[in-house]
Design an enzyme around this catalytic site. Structure first.
Site, PDB file in Angstrom:
ATOM      1  N   ASP A 107     -17.129 -26.152  10.664  1.00 48.53           N
ATOM      2  CA  ASP A 107     -18.157 -25.607  11.549  1.00 48.53           C
ATOM      3  C   ASP A 107     -17.928 -24.094  11.641  1.00 48.53           C
ATOM      4  O   ASP A 107     -18.259 -23.362  10.714  1.00 48.53           O
ATOM      5  CB  ASP A 107     -18.024 -26.342  12.893  1.00 48.53           C
ATOM      6  N   PHE A 156     -25.532 -31.655  15.872  1.00 51.26           N
ATOM      7  CA  PHE A 156     -24.285 -32.417  16.013  1.00 51.26           C
ATOM      8  C   PHE A 156     -24.436 -33.774  15.337  1.00 51.26           C
ATOM      9  O   PHE A 156     -25.360 -34.533  15.636  1.00 51.26           O
ATOM     10  CB  PHE A 156     -23.955 -32.591  17.500  1.00 51.26           C
ATOM     11  N   ARG A 169     -17.555 -43.497  14.755  1.00 48.59           N
ATOM     12  CA  ARG A 169     -16.816 -43.272  13.504  1.00 48.59           C
ATOM     13  C   ARG A 169     -17.072 -44.373  12.478  1.00 48.59           C
ATOM     14  O   ARG A 169     -16.976 -44.157  11.281  1.00 48.59           O
ATOM     15  CB  ARG A 169     -15.302 -43.228  13.768  1.00 48.59           C
TER      16      ARG A 169
HETATM   17  P1  5GP Z   1     -14.432 -25.701  13.516  1.00 52.50           P
HETATM   18  O1  5GP Z   1     -13.024 -25.415  13.891  1.00 52.50           O
HETATM   19  O2  5GP Z   1     -14.746 -25.421  12.066  1.00 52.50           O
HETATM   20  O3  5GP Z   1     -15.408 -25.014  14.457  1.00 52.50           O
HETATM   21  O4  5GP Z   1     -14.695 -27.219  13.805  1.00 52.50           O
HETATM   22  C1  5GP Z   1     -14.140 -28.158  13.020  1.00 52.50           C
HETATM   23  C2  5GP Z   1     -14.030 -29.513  13.686  1.00 52.50           C
HETATM   24  O5  5GP Z   1     -14.962 -29.684  14.753  1.00 52.50           O
HETATM   25  C3  5GP Z   1     -14.355 -30.582  12.678  1.00 52.50           C
HETATM   26  O6  5GP Z   1     -13.228 -30.944  11.921  1.00 52.50           O
HETATM   27  C4  5GP Z   1     -14.858 -31.691  13.561  1.00 52.50           C
HETATM   28  O7  5GP Z   1     -13.758 -32.441  14.020  1.00 52.50           O
HETATM   29  C5  5GP Z   1     -15.521 -30.972  14.725  1.00 52.50           C
HETATM   30  N1  5GP Z   1     -16.974 -30.866  14.504  1.00 52.50           N
HETATM   31  C6  5GP Z   1     -17.683 -29.782  14.131  1.00 52.50           C
HETATM   32  N2  5GP Z   1     -18.989 -30.056  14.016  1.00 52.50           N
HETATM   33  C7  5GP Z   1     -19.122 -31.377  14.330  1.00 52.50           C
HETATM   34  C8  5GP Z   1     -20.249 -32.272  14.371  1.00 52.50           C
HETATM   35  O8  5GP Z   1     -21.424 -31.949  14.108  1.00 52.50           O
HETATM   36  N3  5GP Z   1     -19.975 -33.564  14.719  1.00 52.50           N
HETATM   37  C9  5GP Z   1     -18.710 -33.998  14.996  1.00 52.50           C
HETATM   38  N4  5GP Z   1     -18.581 -35.277  15.334  1.00 52.50           N
HETATM   39  N5  5GP Z   1     -17.639 -33.186  14.966  1.00 52.50           N
HETATM   40  C10 5GP Z   1     -17.840 -31.882  14.635  1.00 52.50           C
END
Ligand code: 5GP
Ligand code: MG
Length: 179
Positions: A107, A156, A169
């Site tokens: 993300d 999301f 999940r």
């Molecule tokens: P980042 O550190 O890149 O902002 O976020 C990474 C983590 O956030 C991912 O490994 C995941 O666990 C969670 N995450 C980010 N976007 C989503 C989403 O759309 N759905 C879900 N379930 N988890 C997300």
């Protein structure tokens, strides 16, 4: 498969079918098999979200493969908390190894950046990132996401390993939260 599902208080709509997910996993596996031909690789699966993607991915890898599982978390509910926890479960040295991080979704990139910085202290031969989903538009970091399945994801999503407050999940397909 249903077109919409409810988890807790939220409705989610079908976004990516299981068949399309597996086609994307096939493509990623093919690239890794080609890029690392005749070499050994060490997959580091980021729990919990990446467990299903990792299971499908490594069964398509024809190279000698190690796999380890680590845990960390940067998400609570539907918003990134910005804070990233430390890595747990990394046992054994990754020195000189071809490390491939297996993530469910990248993300902002906070998680992957922290992880790469931590793994770099092990002096691996290389570190690559494989993420099934990549929210390219909100990614803020320098590190490349070397292998990804879908890069135009917004909103999301849940399913195929990804949860919404612990639910979802187990869904075979991927669903997106309705605004
Ligand atoms: P980042 O550190 O890149 O902002 O976020 C990474 C983590 O956030 C991912 O490994 C995941 O666990 C969670 N995450 C980010 N976007 C989503 C989403 O759309 N759905 C879900 N379930 N988890 C997300
Ligand atoms: Mg994750």
């Amino acid at each position: 498969m249903p077109n919409a599902i409810t988890l807790h208080d939220k409705t989610f709509e079908l976004l990516v079918t299981h068949d399309s997910l597996l086609t994307a996993v096939d493509d990623i596996a093919r690239k890794i098999n080609t890029d690392f031909a005749e070499q050994e690789v060490h997959f580091v699966c980021v729990l919990e979200g990446a467990f299903i993607f990792a299971a499908d991915l490594v069964r398509r890898i024809t190279l000698p493969s190690n796999i380890s599982f680590i845990k960390l978390s940067s998400y609570k509910g539907m918003q990134s908390t910005q804070q990233v926890n430390t890595v747990i479960g990394l046992d054994g040295s990754l020195a000189g190894k071809n490390v491939i991080i297996v993530e469910d979704i990248v993300d902002t990139g906070n998680t992957i950046e922290m992880l790469i910085n931590t793994l770099q202290s092990h002096k691996p031969a290389c570190i690559k990132t494989a993420a099934l989903f990549f929210k390219k538009q909100v990614y803020t970091k320098q590190y490349p996401v070397d292998y990804y399945g879908f890069d135009s994801i917004n909103g999301f999503i849940v399913g195929y390993g990804l949860d919404y407050d612990k639910l979802g999940r187990n869904l075979k397909d991927v669903y997106r939260a309705r605004d």
